[in-house]
Design an enzyme around this catalytic site. Sequence first.
Site, PDB file in Angstrom:
ATOM      1  N   TRP A  72       0.857  -1.191   0.000  1.00  0.00           N
ATOM      2  CA  TRP A  72       0.000   0.000   0.000  1.00  0.00           C
ATOM      3  C   TRP A  72       0.893   1.241   0.000  1.00  0.00           C
ATOM      4  O   TRP A  72       2.050   1.168   0.434  1.00  0.00           O
ATOM      5  CB  TRP A  72      -0.950  -0.005   1.203  1.00  0.00           C
ATOM      6  CG  TRP A  72      -0.293   0.003   2.560  1.00  0.00           C
ATOM      7  CD1 TRP A  72      -0.013  -1.096   3.330  1.00  0.00           C
ATOM      8  CD2 TRP A  72       0.178   1.141   3.298  1.00  0.00           C
ATOM      9  NE1 TRP A  72       0.595  -0.700   4.501  1.00  0.00           N
ATOM     10  CE2 TRP A  72       0.716   0.678   4.505  1.00  0.00           C
ATOM     11  CE3 TRP A  72       0.182   2.515   3.061  1.00  0.00           C
ATOM     12  CZ2 TRP A  72       1.270   1.522   5.469  1.00  0.00           C
ATOM     13  CZ3 TRP A  72       0.733   3.366   4.018  1.00  0.00           C
ATOM     14  CH2 TRP A  72       1.266   2.868   5.210  1.00  0.00           C
ATOM     15  N   GLU A 115       7.091   8.023  14.156  1.00  0.00           N
ATOM     16  CA  GLU A 115       7.295   7.375  12.856  1.00  0.00           C
ATOM     17  C   GLU A 115       8.187   8.226  11.954  1.00  0.00           C
ATOM     18  O   GLU A 115       9.007   7.698  11.203  1.00  0.00           O
ATOM     19  CB  GLU A 115       5.951   7.146  12.151  1.00  0.00           C
ATOM     20  CG  GLU A 115       5.026   6.136  12.830  1.00  0.00           C
ATOM     21  CD  GLU A 115       5.446   4.687  12.610  1.00  0.00           C
ATOM     22  OE1 GLU A 115       6.396   4.431  11.843  1.00  0.00           O
ATOM     23  OE2 GLU A 115       4.822   3.810  13.227  1.00  0.00           O
ATOM     24  N   GLU A 153       8.613   1.439   6.706  1.00  0.00           N
ATOM     25  CA  GLU A 153       8.282   2.319   7.830  1.00  0.00           C
ATOM     26  C   GLU A 153       8.057   3.757   7.373  1.00  0.00           C
ATOM     27  O   GLU A 153       7.213   4.461   7.921  1.00  0.00           O
ATOM     28  CB  GLU A 153       9.416   2.298   8.867  1.00  0.00           C
ATOM     29  CG  GLU A 153       9.495   1.037   9.700  1.00  0.00           C
ATOM     30  CD  GLU A 153       8.369   0.942  10.715  1.00  0.00           C
ATOM     31  OE1 GLU A 153       7.718   1.957  11.007  1.00  0.00           O
ATOM     32  OE2 GLU A 153       8.134  -0.169  11.213  1.00  0.00           O
ATOM     33  N   HIS A 156       4.625   5.081   6.962  1.00  0.00           N
ATOM     34  CA  HIS A 156       3.757   5.306   8.125  1.00  0.00           C
ATOM     35  C   HIS A 156       3.696   6.793   8.491  1.00  0.00           C
ATOM     36  O   HIS A 156       2.630   7.359   8.669  1.00  0.00           O
ATOM     37  CB  HIS A 156       4.243   4.492   9.334  1.00  0.00           C
ATOM     38  CG  HIS A 156       4.283   3.015   9.075  1.00  0.00           C
ATOM     39  ND1 HIS A 156       4.836   2.116   9.940  1.00  0.00           N
ATOM     40  CD2 HIS A 156       3.841   2.276   8.022  1.00  0.00           C
ATOM     41  CE1 HIS A 156       4.722   0.896   9.452  1.00  0.00           C
ATOM     42  NE2 HIS A 156       4.132   0.968   8.286  1.00  0.00           N
ATOM     43  N   GLU A 206       8.423  -3.266  17.980  1.00  0.00           N
ATOM     44  CA  GLU A 206       7.456  -3.479  16.887  1.00  0.00           C
ATOM     45  C   GLU A 206       6.121  -3.957  17.461  1.00  0.00           C
ATOM     46  O   GLU A 206       5.063  -3.570  16.981  1.00  0.00           O
ATOM     47  CB  GLU A 206       7.986  -4.497  15.876  1.00  0.00           C
ATOM     48  CG  GLU A 206       9.170  -4.008  15.064  1.00  0.00           C
ATOM     49  CD  GLU A 206       8.819  -2.981  13.999  1.00  0.00           C
ATOM     50  OE1 GLU A 206       7.634  -2.633  13.840  1.00  0.00           O
ATOM     51  OE2 GLU A 206       9.745  -2.513  13.330  1.00  0.00           O
ATOM     52  N   ASP A 238       1.433  -3.721   9.313  1.00  0.00           N
ATOM     53  CA  ASP A 238       2.867  -3.685   8.953  1.00  0.00           C
ATOM     54  C   ASP A 238       3.716  -3.979  10.186  1.00  0.00           C
ATOM     55  O   ASP A 238       4.673  -4.754  10.139  1.00  0.00           O
ATOM     56  CB  ASP A 238       3.265  -2.276   8.471  1.00  0.00           C
ATOM     57  CG  ASP A 238       3.100  -2.113   6.965  1.00  0.00           C
ATOM     58  OD1 ASP A 238       2.568  -3.025   6.314  1.00  0.00           O
ATOM     59  OD2 ASP A 238       3.509  -1.039   6.457  1.00  0.00           O
ATOM     60  N   HIS A 242       6.566  -6.855  10.991  1.00  0.00           N
ATOM     61  CA  HIS A 242       7.928  -6.546  11.459  1.00  0.00           C
ATOM     62  C   HIS A 242       8.223  -7.268  12.776  1.00  0.00           C
ATOM     63  O   HIS A 242       9.312  -7.776  12.984  1.00  0.00           O
ATOM     64  CB  HIS A 242       8.096  -5.031  11.665  1.00  0.00           C
ATOM     65  CG  HIS A 242       7.934  -4.234  10.405  1.00  0.00           C
ATOM     66  ND1 HIS A 242       7.632  -2.901  10.395  1.00  0.00           N
ATOM     67  CD2 HIS A 242       8.012  -4.607   9.102  1.00  0.00           C
ATOM     68  CE1 HIS A 242       7.548  -2.470   9.139  1.00  0.00           C
ATOM     69  NE2 HIS A 242       7.767  -3.495   8.337  1.00  0.00           N
TER      70      HIS A 242
HETATM   71 FE   LIG Z   1       7.486  -1.263  12.384  1.00  0.00          FE
HETATM   72 FE   LIG Z   2       5.927   2.206  11.924  1.00  0.00          FE
END
Ligand SMILES: [Fe+2]
Ligand SMILES: [Fe+2]
Length: 373
Positions: A72, A115, A153, A156, A206, A238, A242
């Site tokens: 995505w 993030e 990442e 995000h 995570e 996600d 991870h």
């Molecule tokens: Fe992550």
């Molecule tokens: Fe993240």
Amino acid sequence: MLGLIKIIITSLANLIGFSEEVNVERSYRPAKEVHFQITHSMPPQKIEIFKSLEGWAEKNLLTLLKPVEKSWQPQDFLPEPDSEGFYDQIKELRERTKELSDDYFVVLVGDMITEEAVPTYQSALNSLDGIQDETSVSLTPWAIWTRAWTAEENRHGDLLNKYLYLSGRVDMRKIEKTIQFLIGCGMDSKFENNPYFGFIYTSFQERATFISHGNTAKLAKEQGDIKLAQICGTIAADEKRHETAYVKIVEKLFEIDPDTTVLAFANMMRKKISMPAELIYDGEDCNLFNHYSAAAQRLGVYTAKDYADILEFLVGRWKVDKLTGLSGEGRRAQDFVCGLAPRVRKYEERAREKAKKAPAIPFSWIFGREVQL
Ligand SMILES: [Fe+2]
Ligand SMILES: [Fe+2]
């Protein structure tokens, strides 16, 4: 002489409570004190372990990455700037976010800023002996993982940042300043360049982000923004993938080197797994991290109970209580880790008690409006 005068001034400032202001002037120094950093604590011969695991990592780690073509992208969830309906889509977004509460925004902004500091986390991973990306284009599976993980990442922060910007509910300039401060200040990872430490931290972290994004999704739904719930849920998925990857690495380390791994687990837990944005600062609030995490605790997005739950989950997942053949030191580390969760839970009770008496604090991210901590 000049040095002596500086020491005296600093001591005086500390004495009368101006120590924070002294630090603040140094823009790219953390607002909080960063303690002495131990470096390269893993014995060099252990690097061989990570070399020998490259074939394993290729098969078990890289397969957990999502190909770009199947991933995505933030644009999938945002108004389309090239479509005629762009302005209507923004209007709808603003209608949806109207009902979201101030404390929700504070927590979501804090999560987004965390993030956005992804350059710091890539640097932290590349500080780990034996797995670092030595050329920025290295083809070891460890280096490929780190770059691709960073790339995943990066979406995000992008997505949350754009969504929050379009909502019009938050002070973007203050938020952007906070991001610049945070990336400039770094992160007190306490990894000691030691991949055992690093992978225990990332397993924990995570899972923590999976939980917190999952909770912001739930709250967005409760407060009437289904689209934002979908966004936070997608990010949480996600994080889950991870988590699976990092937990697998540590599981493998427990299999081939249980003594070192259990010692590393205990070491990281003794130092406490601090959130990656611990040094967050907006230029105004020297206690911003504590205030943001108190808001997250109060709202139930990430709490001391979650910390204990994650710890318990990892102890169970890695079967730490069943490890045999450990050294004396290893057995002590095993006992410590296995007995830690109940102690954290007690702390949680105390934190909840304290939360009842907490004040309301203004947050620059929401134009100085106050949020009950
Ligand atoms: Fe992550
Ligand atoms: Fe993240």
